[in-house]
Design an enzyme around this catalytic site. Structure first.
Site, PDB file in Angstrom:
ATOM      1  N   HIS A 160       0.817  -1.226   0.000  1.00  0.00           N
ATOM      2  CA  HIS A 160       0.000   0.000   0.000  1.00  0.00           C
ATOM      3  C   HIS A 160       0.843   1.266   0.000  1.00  0.00           C
ATOM      4  O   HIS A 160       0.326   2.348  -0.264  1.00  0.00           O
ATOM      5  CB  HIS A 160      -0.931  -0.004   1.218  1.00  0.00           C
ATOM      6  CG  HIS A 160      -2.027  -1.019   1.103  1.00  0.00           C
ATOM      7  ND1 HIS A 160      -3.308  -0.695   0.732  1.00  0.00           N
ATOM      8  CD2 HIS A 160      -2.021  -2.358   1.258  1.00  0.00           C
ATOM      9  CE1 HIS A 160      -4.050  -1.782   0.692  1.00  0.00           C
ATOM     10  NE2 HIS A 160      -3.290  -2.819   1.016  1.00  0.00           N
ATOM     11  N   ASP A 367       3.378   9.473  -0.744  1.00  0.00           N
ATOM     12  CA  ASP A 367       2.193   8.695  -0.350  1.00  0.00           C
ATOM     13  C   ASP A 367       1.982   7.586  -1.373  1.00  0.00           C
ATOM     14  O   ASP A 367       2.045   7.849  -2.582  1.00  0.00           O
ATOM     15  CB  ASP A 367       0.965   9.619  -0.344  1.00  0.00           C
ATOM     16  CG  ASP A 367      -0.014   9.299   0.775  1.00  0.00           C
ATOM     17  OD1 ASP A 367      -0.089   8.119   1.156  1.00  0.00           O
ATOM     18  OD2 ASP A 367      -0.702  10.223   1.252  1.00  0.00           O
TER      19      ASP A 367
HETATM   20  C1  GDG Z   1      -2.233   3.883   3.408  1.00  0.00           C
HETATM   21  C2  GDG Z   1      -1.245   4.562   2.452  1.00  0.00           C
HETATM   22  C3  GDG Z   1      -2.960   4.453   0.641  1.00  0.00           C
HETATM   23  C4  GDG Z   1      -8.785  10.196   7.986  1.00  0.00           C
HETATM   24  N1  GDG Z   1      -9.255  10.950   8.996  1.00  0.00           N
HETATM   25  C5  GDG Z   1     -10.421  10.424   9.352  1.00  0.00           C
HETATM   26  C6  GDG Z   1     -10.686   9.326   8.546  1.00  0.00           C
HETATM   27  N2  GDG Z   1      -9.657   9.203   7.726  1.00  0.00           N
HETATM   28  C7  GDG Z   1      -9.616   8.212   6.633  1.00  0.00           C
HETATM   29  C8  GDG Z   1      -9.705   8.888   5.303  1.00  0.00           C
HETATM   30  C9  GDG Z   1      -9.145   7.829   4.373  1.00  0.00           C
HETATM   31  C10 GDG Z   1      -8.146   7.126   5.285  1.00  0.00           C
HETATM   32  O1  GDG Z   1      -8.409   7.500   6.635  1.00  0.00           O
HETATM   33  C11 GDG Z   1      -6.718   7.552   5.002  1.00  0.00           C
HETATM   34  O2  GDG Z   1      -6.320   6.962   3.816  1.00  0.00           O
HETATM   35  P1  GDG Z   1      -5.076   7.495   2.996  1.00  0.00           P
HETATM   36  O3  GDG Z   1      -5.031   6.759   1.722  1.00  0.00           O
HETATM   37  O4  GDG Z   1      -5.228   8.956   2.783  1.00  0.00           O
HETATM   38  O5  GDG Z   1      -3.782   7.275   3.910  1.00  0.00           O
HETATM   39  P2  GDG Z   1      -3.126   6.116   4.881  1.00  0.00           P
HETATM   40  O6  GDG Z   1      -3.895   5.947   6.128  1.00  0.00           O
HETATM   41  O7  GDG Z   1      -1.717   6.570   5.069  1.00  0.00           O
HETATM   42  O8  GDG Z   1      -3.186   4.759   4.029  1.00  0.00           O
HETATM   43  C12 GDG Z   1      -1.979   5.362   1.402  1.00  0.00           C
HETATM   44  C13 GDG Z   1      -3.831   3.662   1.610  1.00  0.00           C
HETATM   45  O9  GDG Z   1      -3.038   2.975   2.598  1.00  0.00           O
HETATM   46  C14 GDG Z   1      -4.679   2.619   0.881  1.00  0.00           C
HETATM   47  O10 GDG Z   1      -3.890   1.786   0.093  1.00  0.00           O
HETATM   48  O11 GDG Z   1      -3.799   5.257  -0.157  1.00  0.00           O
HETATM   49  O12 GDG Z   1      -1.062   5.926   0.479  1.00  0.00           O
HETATM   50  O13 GDG Z   1      -0.344   5.413   3.187  1.00  0.00           O
HETATM   51  O14 GDG Z   1     -10.124   6.917   3.976  1.00  0.00           O
HETATM   52  O15 GDG Z   1     -11.031   9.240   5.056  1.00  0.00           O
HETATM   53  N3  GDG Z   1     -11.790   8.564   8.638  1.00  0.00           N
HETATM   54  C15 GDG Z   1     -12.705   8.922   9.581  1.00  0.00           C
HETATM   55  N4  GDG Z   1     -12.515   9.987  10.408  1.00  0.00           N
HETATM   56  C16 GDG Z   1     -11.397  10.778  10.319  1.00  0.00           C
HETATM   57  O16 GDG Z   1     -11.269  11.767  11.047  1.00  0.00           O
HETATM   58  N5  GDG Z   1     -13.817   8.188   9.711  1.00  0.00           N
END
Ligand code: GDG
Length: 467
Positions: A160, A367
């Site tokens: 990921h 990322d």
């Molecule tokens: C890893 C990789 C890759 C955030 N704040 C809240 C909340 N979130 C949710 C977001 C989003 C998720 O968390 C974060 O996803 P990301 O993709 O932006 O980042 P990582 O956590 O670092 O994920 C990344 C991912 O895996 C999938 O393969 O895209 O590059 O680092 O869904 O909405 N959710 C809630 N409340 C919050 O305050 N409910």
């Protein structure tokens, strides 16, 4: 979706989040849950709980039509494997932060031990025709440990996070050995072609592997490589944006904005997300455009994560200092430039907040993909969409061409991009958003799942069985 009728899917990841369908889980959990429901199978991982002495006892459960199997770990395992090697060594290194990476033998040993324990525990649950799919950097060696235990099943691995450049990865003691463990899998998936190429560069130059099209060959082992960008459940998210909770959040945000434009950032509190640089870019905007200052504000939602790791405590206090300084220097009686919120919100509330924001500011330094960028797009009003400002260094940048792309290390570029977004005419906003939304809808999370599993189910486990 069509799957092979005889095969069950065994998903293995550090944490298991199957089951609840109340909108609390993310797109990945939704997708894996629905695949497991359709194909049958098990989702295995760490329970998140500690035990005095590791017993390998599996807690089986059934949630939302999916069987989950979890195991408790000893405190030392969690310290060395999860807080240690996974999050103090691999996470920073794979996000190009060798300055933050800690290389300690105990971490590597604990990582190995935890993976052996996972393999030992999950092995008896795997039947002959099952297909195994391992997720992410916590579990590189799991496939090899399963092969050692006689597992001849098809096995895939999906990363990921980014794959770092060769010279950076070369700083990790035992890097070649770690990477070699990946050759136990039949298929390895990356978020983008860039990470896939960086992997090829490493195995070719450092390990003497041969690349034959989309297959990499090392000794007797042949592994199929695949770039497979993860998406969100776009329809579900657009639906969330129309839910009562989202509508309420939307109204509250618009009311509290009193005619000003909102810029929003939503990120786990993590140094890879470029929050410090984002605040500095926004500060630059405030200084360069005094006439625009009070027309906008930045809402940054940043729920804390990995609080046991020191670099995460540091970033938290740096951001508190920085937001305090910027607000102290610029705020007025009727205006505060940054609303910095250290807590998480339900997904439907987030959807409403995204929709209320004229600008989505997603500027990670590095990322793997970044799902927030896609969620921001999916939540917009098609008739009056906001503008996504996106880091060039997020995997999502290769798909979301309608975004205003920036170098997050440059405060000037970020300041210019904010200005460009604020001045952007409606017709251009719609045109850019439509292009992004087409991608978010077409290459959604089910597309990702199918792209990976199609290849995984095709691929014969040739050459990847123990001698
Ligand atoms: C890893 C990789 C890759 C955030 N704040 C809240 C909340 N979130 C949710 C977001 C989003 C998720 O968390 C974060 O996803 P990301 O993709 O932006 O980042 P990582 O956590 O670092 O994920 C990344 C991912 O895996 C999938 O393969 O895209 O590059 O680092 O869904 O909405 N959710 C809630 N409340 C919050 O305050 N409910």
């Amino acid at each position: 979706m069509e799957f092979h009728p005889l095969s069950r899917l065994i998903v293995i990841s550090n944490r298991v989040s199957a089951g609840n369908s109340n909108g609390a889980q993310g797109g990945l959990a939704v997708a894996l849950t629905s695949a497991l429901r359709e194909m049958g199978g098990i989702w295995f991982g760490w329970s998140g709980e500690l035990t005095e002495e590791f017993s390998g006892q599996v807690n089986l459960d059934r949630k939302g039509g999916v069987t989950t199997a979890t195991v408790d770990l000893e405190e030392q395992d969690v310290e060395e494997y999860y807080n240690g090697y996974a999050n103090r060594t691999l996470w920073p290194l794979f996000h190009y932060r060798i300055d933050l990476a800690e290389y300690e033998r105990d971490f590597a040993g604990g990582y190995r031990r935890a993976n052996e324990r996972f393999a030992e525990t999950v092995r008896p649950l795997i039947e002959r025709d099952d297909v195994v799919w391992v997720q992410d950097y916590h579990m590189f060696p799991l496939g090899e440990e399963l092969r050692r235990r006689g597992c001849r099943n098809r096995m895939g691995f999906f990363l990921h996070i980014p794959w770092p450049p060769r010279r950076l990865l070369g700083t990790l003691p035992g890097a070649n050995r770690l990477v070699e463990t990946l050759f136990a899998y039949d298929v390895i998936g990356f978020q983008t072609a860039e990470w896939l190429e960086a992997f090829c560069d490493f195995v070719r130059e450092e390990m003497g592997a041969r690349i034959e099209g989309d297959v990499v060959v090392l000794g007797k082992r042949r592994v199929r490589l695949l770039d497979c960008p993860i998406g969100i459940d776009a329809r579900e998210f657009a639906g969330l944006a129309a839910s009562p909770a989202a509508r309420l959040a939307f109204r509250q945000m618009r009311d509290s904005a009193v005619g000003r434009e909102m810029i929003v950032g939503v990120d786990r509190l993590d140094y890879s997300k470029g929050l410090e640089e984002r605040f500095l870019g926004y500060e630059r905007f405030l200084t360069e455009h005094p006439e625009e200052r009070k027309e906008v504000f930045l809402l940054q939602i940043a729920p804390p994560s990995r609080a046991a790791v020191e670099s995460y405590q540091r970033i938290r206090s740096t951001l508190e200092g920085l937001s305090g300084r910027i607000n102290g220097a610029h705020a007025d009686l009727d205006w505060v430039p940054i609303r910095y919120v250290n807590q998480g919100y339900p997904r439907d509330v987030l959807a409403g907040v995204y929709r209320a924001a004229r600008i989505g500011l997603v500027t990670p330094l590095r990322d793997g993909m970044n799902l927030v960028a896609k969620e921001y797009v999916a939540a917009q009003d098609p008739e009056d969409p906001g503008v996504l400002i996106l880091s060039r260094f997020a995997g999502a940048a290769s798909q979301l061409e309608g975004a205003v792309l920036v170098n997050p290390y440059s405060a000037e570029e970020m300041s210019d991009a904010i200005m460009q977004a604020l001045r952007m005419p409606l017709s251009e906003r719609i045109e850019r958003w439509r292009r992004m939304m087409d991608n978010v809808e077409q290459q959604d999370v089910m597309w990702w799942l199918k792209r990976f599993t199609d290849v995984l189910f095709e691929e014969a486990p040739a050459g990847n069985v123990p001698a």
